[in-house]
Design a protein around this motif. Structure first.
Motif, PDB file in Angstrom:
ATOM      1  N   ARG A 403      12.194   4.917  -9.137  1.00  0.00           N
ATOM      2  CA  ARG A 403      11.364   5.424 -10.243  1.00  0.00           C
ATOM      3  C   ARG A 403      10.822   6.816  -9.915  1.00  0.00           C
ATOM      4  O   ARG A 403       9.665   7.127 -10.192  1.00  0.00           O
ATOM      5  CB  ARG A 403      10.209   4.464 -10.533  1.00  0.00           C
ATOM      6  CG  ARG A 403      10.664   3.070 -10.895  1.00  0.00           C
ATOM      7  CD  ARG A 403       9.495   2.189 -11.242  1.00  0.00           C
ATOM      8  NE  ARG A 403       8.854   2.606 -12.460  1.00  0.00           N
ATOM      9  CZ  ARG A 403       7.605   2.279 -12.796  1.00  0.00           C
ATOM     10  NH1 ARG A 403       6.877   1.561 -12.006  1.00  0.00           N
ATOM     11  NH2 ARG A 403       7.105   2.685 -13.940  1.00  0.00           N
ATOM     12  N   ASP A 404      11.673   7.615  -9.298  1.00  0.00           N
ATOM     13  CA  ASP A 404      11.251   8.938  -8.873  1.00  0.00           C
ATOM     14  C   ASP A 404      12.396   9.904  -9.174  1.00  0.00           C
ATOM     15  O   ASP A 404      13.502   9.727  -8.664  1.00  0.00           O
ATOM     16  CB  ASP A 404      10.957   8.896  -7.364  1.00  0.00           C
ATOM     17  CG  ASP A 404      10.353  10.197  -6.859  1.00  0.00           C
ATOM     18  OD1 ASP A 404      10.641  11.255  -7.461  1.00  0.00           O
ATOM     19  OD2 ASP A 404       9.612  10.154  -5.865  1.00  0.00           O
ATOM     20  N   LYS A 405      12.097  10.911  -9.993  1.00  0.00           N
ATOM     21  CA  LYS A 405      13.161  11.825 -10.411  1.00  0.00           C
ATOM     22  C   LYS A 405      13.817  12.543  -9.251  1.00  0.00           C
ATOM     23  O   LYS A 405      14.965  12.949  -9.332  1.00  0.00           O
ATOM     24  CB  LYS A 405      12.587  12.863 -11.377  1.00  0.00           C
ATOM     25  CG  LYS A 405      12.474  12.325 -12.760  1.00  0.00           C
ATOM     26  CD  LYS A 405      12.471  13.447 -13.755  1.00  0.00           C
ATOM     27  CE  LYS A 405      12.715  12.886 -15.149  1.00  0.00           C
ATOM     28  NZ  LYS A 405      12.462  13.859 -16.190  1.00  0.00           N
ATOM     29  N   LYS A 406      13.061  12.733  -8.171  1.00  0.00           N
ATOM     30  CA  LYS A 406      13.618  13.479  -7.050  1.00  0.00           C
ATOM     31  C   LYS A 406      14.423  12.575  -6.125  1.00  0.00           C
ATOM     32  O   LYS A 406      15.067  13.039  -5.198  1.00  0.00           O
ATOM     33  CB  LYS A 406      12.501  14.174  -6.285  1.00  0.00           C
ATOM     34  CG  LYS A 406      11.841  15.240  -7.142  1.00  0.00           C
ATOM     35  CD  LYS A 406      10.767  16.000  -6.414  1.00  0.00           C
ATOM     36  CE  LYS A 406      10.186  17.054  -7.337  1.00  0.00           C
ATOM     37  NZ  LYS A 406       8.753  16.959  -7.514  1.00  0.00           N
ATOM     38  N   MET A 440       2.442   1.014  -9.050  1.00  0.00           N
ATOM     39  CA  MET A 440       2.287   1.745 -10.319  1.00  0.00           C
ATOM     40  C   MET A 440       2.301   0.758 -11.479  1.00  0.00           C
ATOM     41  O   MET A 440       1.495   0.818 -12.376  1.00  0.00           O
ATOM     42  CB  MET A 440       3.408   2.759 -10.483  1.00  0.00           C
ATOM     43  CG  MET A 440       3.429   3.787  -9.364  1.00  0.00           C
ATOM     44  SD  MET A 440       4.467   5.184  -9.739  1.00  0.00           S
ATOM     45  CE  MET A 440       6.078   4.550  -9.341  1.00  0.00           C
ATOM     46  N   ARG A 465      -4.032  -0.001  -8.110  1.00  0.00           N
ATOM     47  CA  ARG A 465      -3.082   0.613  -9.022  1.00  0.00           C
ATOM     48  C   ARG A 465      -3.044   2.118  -8.794  1.00  0.00           C
ATOM     49  O   ARG A 465      -3.825   2.877  -9.349  1.00  0.00           O
ATOM     50  CB  ARG A 465      -3.415   0.333 -10.486  1.00  0.00           C
ATOM     51  CG  ARG A 465      -2.217   0.628 -11.366  1.00  0.00           C
ATOM     52  CD  ARG A 465      -2.555   0.974 -12.803  1.00  0.00           C
ATOM     53  NE  ARG A 465      -1.366   1.513 -13.441  1.00  0.00           N
ATOM     54  CZ  ARG A 465      -0.976   2.786 -13.332  1.00  0.00           C
ATOM     55  NH1 ARG A 465      -1.693   3.651 -12.638  1.00  0.00           N
ATOM     56  NH2 ARG A 465       0.139   3.203 -13.908  1.00  0.00           N
ATOM     57  N   LYS A 467      -0.252   5.285  -6.705  1.00  0.00           N
ATOM     58  CA  LYS A 467       0.733   5.618  -5.684  1.00  0.00           C
ATOM     59  C   LYS A 467       0.079   6.627  -4.741  1.00  0.00           C
ATOM     60  O   LYS A 467      -0.446   7.636  -5.208  1.00  0.00           O
ATOM     61  CB  LYS A 467       1.979   6.219  -6.341  1.00  0.00           C
ATOM     62  CG  LYS A 467       3.141   6.348  -5.378  1.00  0.00           C
ATOM     63  CD  LYS A 467       4.444   6.547  -6.099  1.00  0.00           C
ATOM     64  CE  LYS A 467       5.591   6.551  -5.102  1.00  0.00           C
ATOM     65  NZ  LYS A 467       6.888   6.532  -5.702  1.00  0.00           N
ATOM     66  N   PRO A 468       0.101   6.367  -3.428  1.00  0.00           N
ATOM     67  CA  PRO A 468      -0.585   7.258  -2.494  1.00  0.00           C
ATOM     68  C   PRO A 468      -0.033   8.687  -2.512  1.00  0.00           C
ATOM     69  O   PRO A 468       1.150   8.904  -2.795  1.00  0.00           O
ATOM     70  CB  PRO A 468      -0.338   6.605  -1.137  1.00  0.00           C
ATOM     71  CG  PRO A 468      -0.083   5.184  -1.446  1.00  0.00           C
ATOM     72  CD  PRO A 468       0.655   5.187  -2.747  1.00  0.00           C
ATOM     73  N   GLY A 469      -0.920   9.619  -2.197  1.00  0.00           N
ATOM     74  CA  GLY A 469      -0.522  11.020  -2.139  1.00  0.00           C
ATOM     75  C   GLY A 469      -0.399  11.509  -0.720  1.00  0.00           C
ATOM     76  O   GLY A 469       0.193  12.556  -0.457  1.00  0.00           O
ATOM     77  N   LYS A 470      -0.989  10.762   0.215  1.00  0.00           N
ATOM     78  CA  LYS A 470      -1.039  11.290   1.573  1.00  0.00           C
ATOM     79  C   LYS A 470      -1.153  10.154   2.592  1.00  0.00           C
ATOM     80  O   LYS A 470      -1.908   9.208   2.387  1.00  0.00           O
ATOM     81  CB  LYS A 470      -2.264  12.203   1.691  1.00  0.00           C
ATOM     82  CG  LYS A 470      -2.261  13.107   2.901  1.00  0.00           C
ATOM     83  CD  LYS A 470      -3.462  14.023   2.835  1.00  0.00           C
ATOM     84  CE  LYS A 470      -3.480  14.970   4.019  1.00  0.00           C
ATOM     85  NZ  LYS A 470      -4.695  15.790   4.027  1.00  0.00           N
TER      86      LYS A 470
ATOM     87  N   CYS B  28       0.581   7.333 -12.286  1.00  0.00           N
ATOM     88  CA  CYS B  28       0.709   6.663 -10.995  1.00  0.00           C
ATOM     89  C   CYS B  28      -0.376   7.103 -10.023  1.00  0.00           C
ATOM     90  O   CYS B  28      -0.710   6.372  -9.101  1.00  0.00           O
ATOM     91  CB  CYS B  28       2.097   6.904 -10.400  1.00  0.00           C
ATOM     92  SG  CYS B  28       2.384   8.597  -9.868  1.00  0.00           S
ATOM     93  N   VAL B  30      -0.271   9.805  -7.950  1.00  0.00           N
ATOM     94  CA  VAL B  30       0.179  10.601  -6.804  1.00  0.00           C
ATOM     95  C   VAL B  30      -0.496  11.973  -6.837  1.00  0.00           C
ATOM     96  O   VAL B  30      -0.926  12.497  -5.809  1.00  0.00           O
ATOM     97  CB  VAL B  30       1.722  10.765  -6.795  1.00  0.00           C
ATOM     98  CG1 VAL B  30       2.137  11.909  -5.882  1.00  0.00           C
ATOM     99  CG2 VAL B  30       2.388   9.485  -6.342  1.00  0.00           C
ATOM    100  N   SER B  33      -4.284  11.770  -5.813  1.00  0.00           N
ATOM    101  CA  SER B  33      -4.513  11.493  -4.392  1.00  0.00           C
ATOM    102  C   SER B  33      -3.917  12.582  -3.498  1.00  0.00           C
ATOM    103  O   SER B  33      -4.124  12.579  -2.299  1.00  0.00           O
ATOM    104  CB  SER B  33      -3.968  10.111  -4.011  1.00  0.00           C
ATOM    105  OG  SER B  33      -2.631   9.974  -4.405  1.00  0.00           O
ATOM    106  N   SER B  34      -3.170  13.516  -4.085  1.00  0.00           N
ATOM    107  CA  SER B  34      -2.635  14.640  -3.318  1.00  0.00           C
ATOM    108  C   SER B  34      -3.492  15.890  -3.476  1.00  0.00           C
ATOM    109  O   SER B  34      -3.240  16.894  -2.847  1.00  0.00           O
ATOM    110  CB  SER B  34      -1.223  14.995  -3.801  1.00  0.00           C
ATOM    111  OG  SER B  34      -0.375  13.888  -3.734  1.00  0.00           O
ATOM    112  N   ARG B  76       5.082  16.642  -5.743  1.00  0.00           N
ATOM    113  CA  ARG B  76       5.204  15.206  -5.456  1.00  0.00           C
ATOM    114  C   ARG B  76       5.399  14.348  -6.692  1.00  0.00           C
ATOM    115  O   ARG B  76       5.748  13.176  -6.565  1.00  0.00           O
ATOM    116  CB  ARG B  76       3.953  14.728  -4.724  1.00  0.00           C
ATOM    117  CG  ARG B  76       3.874  15.304  -3.330  1.00  0.00           C
ATOM    118  CD  ARG B  76       2.577  14.952  -2.650  1.00  0.00           C
ATOM    119  NE  ARG B  76       2.501  15.633  -1.354  1.00  0.00           N
ATOM    120  CZ  ARG B  76       1.468  15.573  -0.550  1.00  0.00           C
ATOM    121  NH1 ARG B  76       0.422  14.864  -0.887  1.00  0.00           N
ATOM    122  NH2 ARG B  76       1.481  16.206   0.598  1.00  0.00           N
ATOM    123  N   PRO B  78       6.531  12.003  -9.264  1.00  0.00           N
ATOM    124  CA  PRO B  78       7.802  11.277  -9.395  1.00  0.00           C
ATOM    125  C   PRO B  78       8.447  11.439 -10.766  1.00  0.00           C
ATOM    126  O   PRO B  78       9.622  11.122 -10.934  1.00  0.00           O
ATOM    127  CB  PRO B  78       7.417   9.814  -9.134  1.00  0.00           C
ATOM    128  CG  PRO B  78       5.965   9.727  -9.364  1.00  0.00           C
ATOM    129  CD  PRO B  78       5.382  11.088  -9.142  1.00  0.00           C
TER     130      PRO B  78
END
Lengths: 660, 177
Positions: A403-406, A440, A465, A467-470, B28, B30, B33-34, B76, B78
């Protein structure tokens, strides 16, 4: 090759007498296009004997009308203007055939996808365009000629490639229906990914306990010839008549005499990381038995690390070590092929997702499976890789690699459930532990899955709920995870002892290798492509080749098993009939014009063409009528039946009408 | 005021166009939290993405100006949303409609007056003379002719309007602040 003439009615080639049927498809077409105006217009076209409108031409009454009209008006061509040939052409071909016409004297014009659906806002223009499409279709219909389908005999054997749970199911089903199955597995043991798992959701029963008996059943079944540590090298031929070459890799162990006792393994002095079965956790020897429940339970030598010391040979009481063994090959005659070549687990190492590969205590879900598995490298103890101590606080990050475009856009579908399962297992084994799942969306459809999610909440597993950033590492090798609880808007710094990445599935290298050998299509996500996403989910566009399990796309065990059975059912249709009908629309060569230049030969995606004795040879059973060769032919010697130049040009000439 | 009503419709359309790719957001977290700025300010970039393009309310939020444009979130995301680029577009729309913070106005005034967003202060002037340097460095500030040219250039672009607060939005914003 036997040729059966399905229909040979000379009246078909008389002066064209065309019947036109315009379908309203309820409001799909009728709501936009004035179908009666189109029918009236069709009635004015040359060679059209009658035209009419149906509410649903594909219905019983619509088809009866076509058959009646053929008889009443002595029609020798039928044109239906309706929807897509992909779903409906076979129905109408069968319909005209029942009325005594050759099925290839049927012409289909699509006024739904090509007209009413895309011109919903322009009703008048859509009606005009429908008239034009029908006019073009009539021009082509008058040039159509009867064609014959070919019937080819089918060898009553099946090849199943990949012996994970889907392939095993498929092989067992085909074998139980009474046909010979060759089950080829590249690894030394069958079982696939399921053999590595600890428990299975939604019941938490032991994976190998339910898989083990099935593996034994496969080995015991008289109709299954198991070929482990083997790979398909070449596939030639066509439905019912495949020639398959299989390489049996040298094990350096005599499988007939080896008992899998493991004495050789004890004596072997070489230890390397166990990447094959334990995800690199712990070690194995240069000679090893894949796992305690392996089928066949036989040793295998990894020659890339073996030092030829001979310790295994001296330890073996049955003299089964054969250091000079070489790869051998089998040539098989196969009727149908099932591909269940499996998947790879997404690898977060190259991009260091969430610190994986940088910090010791960040592991993948598959690594956790091996840690928590009683027959795994830690005998079922969940420990931190950095200090081999049980973690107090464990966190899961969902959708890693999915579920991530990259990375991969698709949802891997089973990660929510396996994270819930592993979280429950950790809570059961270590009641003092705190377990967090950072997600998510939790996706828990299908029977008893939502209840399983409920159970996880009841067990005190905490859900965040976001998604972690770090992710950073603390001094004690613990991890600090920064995540927003998006439901409370709080940014949380979560201290964890162990972080588990719920990694998804990616198409495997071995699936891609088989795909290239078989020329099966691949979707944009890398997984194998089915013939129709809803109605032919395990078929491919190639007759006699079927796909199932995760090689077709991410899915869980129950779904994989269902697909294995589905492949068996679809494949055995050919075996039960003992014959296959191949496409009547094939390419035809005019030997007077062909100069045997060979330009067409490499163009053919199905290897149907070859130059033999200075002449072009066409294997009709292989030809799918794609027309690629006909386009490439510099002299015009190749003509594709049903799409011959004169037929297409008649259609093109009538795109425009000029009022005089 | 009639003109302003027309402008408002214009604002909503411009905002919608600037933030179409934010519609893909699945919230989400991200980004939030970034976000290094969000650690120290009231900025929650996820919430900004959520309201972007929905209404002109976003122009009234102080958080619009708290992003440091470090691009952590955009890198980051997604869903591949151009988060920072969208923020910059919205800021441009905001500035176009003269909805900016009092601090921005102060900077604009400086630029018009001295040719510098951050002009030299008295402390530095003293330090410079103590070190035997001229009070002012070799910039437009020192040369009246050049400074006048800068001023002329800015005025001809209509830059002066940034120094005056004549919008309802800003009055509301200042009142609530």
């Amino acid at each position: 090759m036997a040729q059966s003439e399905i229909n040979d009615d000379t009246k078909n080639t008389d002066e064209p007498r065309i019947g036109v049927f315009i379908c309203e498809c309820g409001v799909n077409i009728g709501g936009v296009i004035d179908c009666h105006a189109v029918a009236d217009y069709a009635g004015t076209l040359p060679d059209v004997i009658r035209s009419s409108v149906n509410k649903y031409t594909c219905s019983d009454s619509g088809q009866s009308e076509i058959k009646q009209a053929i008889k009443d008006n002595n029609l020798n061509r039928v044109l239906v203007a309706a929807c897509t040939p992909k779903t409906h052409e076979p129905i109408f071909r069968a319909c005209v055939e029942e009325a005594g016409l050759n099925p290839y004297l049927f012409e289909f014009v699509n006024i739904r996808e090509h007209c009413s659906w895309i011109h919903m806002q322009e009703k008048e223009a859509a009606t005009e365009k429908a008239c034009e499409l029908v006019r073009m279709g009539v021009s082509r219909a008058s040039k159509l000629e009867p064609l014959q389908s070919n019937e080819v005999p089918v060898t009553n054997t099946a090849l199943v490639i990949g012996a994970g749970v889907a392939g095993m199911q498929s092989a067992l089903d085909i074998a139980d229906m009474g046909y010979k199955v060759y089950l080829v597995e590249k690894n030394p043991s069958i079982g696939g990914k399921m053999a590595q798992l600890d428990k299975t959701f939604p019941t938490n029963d032991c994976s190998i306990c339910i898989l083990g008996p099935k593996m034994v059943e496969v080995a015991r079944n008289k109709n299954i010839e198991l070929m482990t540590y083997s790979e398909v090298e070449e596939v030639d031929g066509y439905v019912g008549n495949f020639k398959v070459k299989v390489r049996h890799k040298a094990r350096y162990v005599d499988v007939n005499t080896c008992t899998g006792c493991g004495l050789c393994v004890e004596k072997c002095p070489v230890e390397v990381p166990n990447t094959e079965f334990n995800e690199g956790i712990g070690t194995r020897k240069a000679i090893y038995v894949p796992f305690p429940q392996a089928v066949p339970l036989r040793a295998v030598i990894d020659k890339s690390v073996c030092i030829d010391c001979g310790a295994c040979s001296r330890a073996c009481s049955s003299n089964s070590i054969i250091m000079e063994q070489e790869d051998t090959f089998s040539e098989l005659d196969i009727g149908v092929i099932v591909v269940t070549a499996g998947f790879d687990v997404y690898d977060p190492e190259p991009t260091h997702d969430f610190g994986y590969g940088l910090y010791d205590n960040v592991i993948t879900g598959m690594e956790l499976e091996r840690l928590i598995n009683a027959s795994g490298p830690t005998m079922g103890k969940v420990v931190r890789p950095s200090d081999v101590k049980p973690p107090k606080k464990v966190g899961f990050i969902q959708c890693v690699g999915s579920r991530d475009k990259k990375r991969n856009r698709y949802c891997s579908s089973f990660c929510c459930m396996y994270a819930l399962k592993d979280a429950q297992l950790i809570r059961e084994k270590y009641p003092d532990s705190e377990v967090y799942i950072m997600y998510m969306d939790m996706r828990t459809p299908f029977r008893n899955y939502e209840e399983f999610y409920d159970r996880a909440r009841d067990m005190g597993i905490r859900f965040i709920r976001g998604k972690p950033g770090k992710v950073t590492e603390n001094e004690d090798n613990g991890l600090k995870v920064r995540v927003e609880d998006t439901l409370t808007n709080d940014i949380i710094d979560l201290d964890l002892d162990l972080l588990v990445l719920s990694v998804g599935a990616v198409s495997s290298e071995s699936t891609e290798r088989i795909r290239q050998i078989l020329k099966v299509s691949r979707a944009a996500d890398g997984f194998l492509m089915e013939a129709h996403p809803k109605l032919k989910p395990v078929d491919t566009t190639l007759d006699g080749i079927f796909i199932g399990g995760v090689s077709q796309g991410p899915k869980d065990i129950p779904y994989s098993v269902s697909q294995g059975s589905a492949c068996a059912a679809r494949a055995t249709r050919y075996l039960a009939q003992g014959k296959a009908i191949t496409e009547g629309i094939t390419v035809e060569v005019n030997p007077d014009i062909c100069v045997a230049c060979g330009i067409c030969v490499p163009m053919c995606p199905f290897q149907a063409l070859s130059i033999e004795d200075g002449k072009l040879n066409i294997i009709k059973a292989l030809c799918k009528g794609c027309g690629t060769c006909a386009v490439a032919c510099p002299t015009g010697a190749l003509q594709q039946n049903h799409f011959r130049n004169d037929q297409l040009l008649a259609q093109v000439k009538n795109v425009f009408t000029f009022e005089e | 005021m009639d003109e302003m009503t027309g402008e408002n419709i214009n604002i909503n359309e411009q905002l919608k166009e600037a933030s179409t790719n934010a519609l893909r957001c699945m919230q989400c977290g991200v980004c939030s939290s970034s976000c290094p700025s969000g650690r120290h300010t009231s900025l929650n970039i996820r919430k900004l993405v959520k309201i972007a393009g929905r209404s002109s309310d976003i122009l009234k939020s102080d958080e619009l100006w708290m992003c440091t444009t470090c691009y952590n979130c955009q890198e980051r995301c997604p869903r591949g949303i151009d988060i920072v680029d969208t923020i910059l577009k919205i800021r441009s729309i905001s500035a176009y409609h003269n909805i900016i913070l009092p601090e921005h106005r102060a900077v604009c005034q400086m630029l018009l007056k001295y040719g510098h967003a951050v002009p030299i202060n008295d402390d530095y002037k003293i330090k410079r003379t103590e070190m035997g340097l001229e009070e002012l460095p070799e910039t437009v500030h020192k040369y009246t002719d050049s400074l006048n040219e800068v001023k002329e250039l800015l005025t001809s672009c209509g830059f002066e309007r940034f120094t005056e607060d004549n919008t309802d939005e800003n009055k509301t914003m200042e009142n609530t602040a």
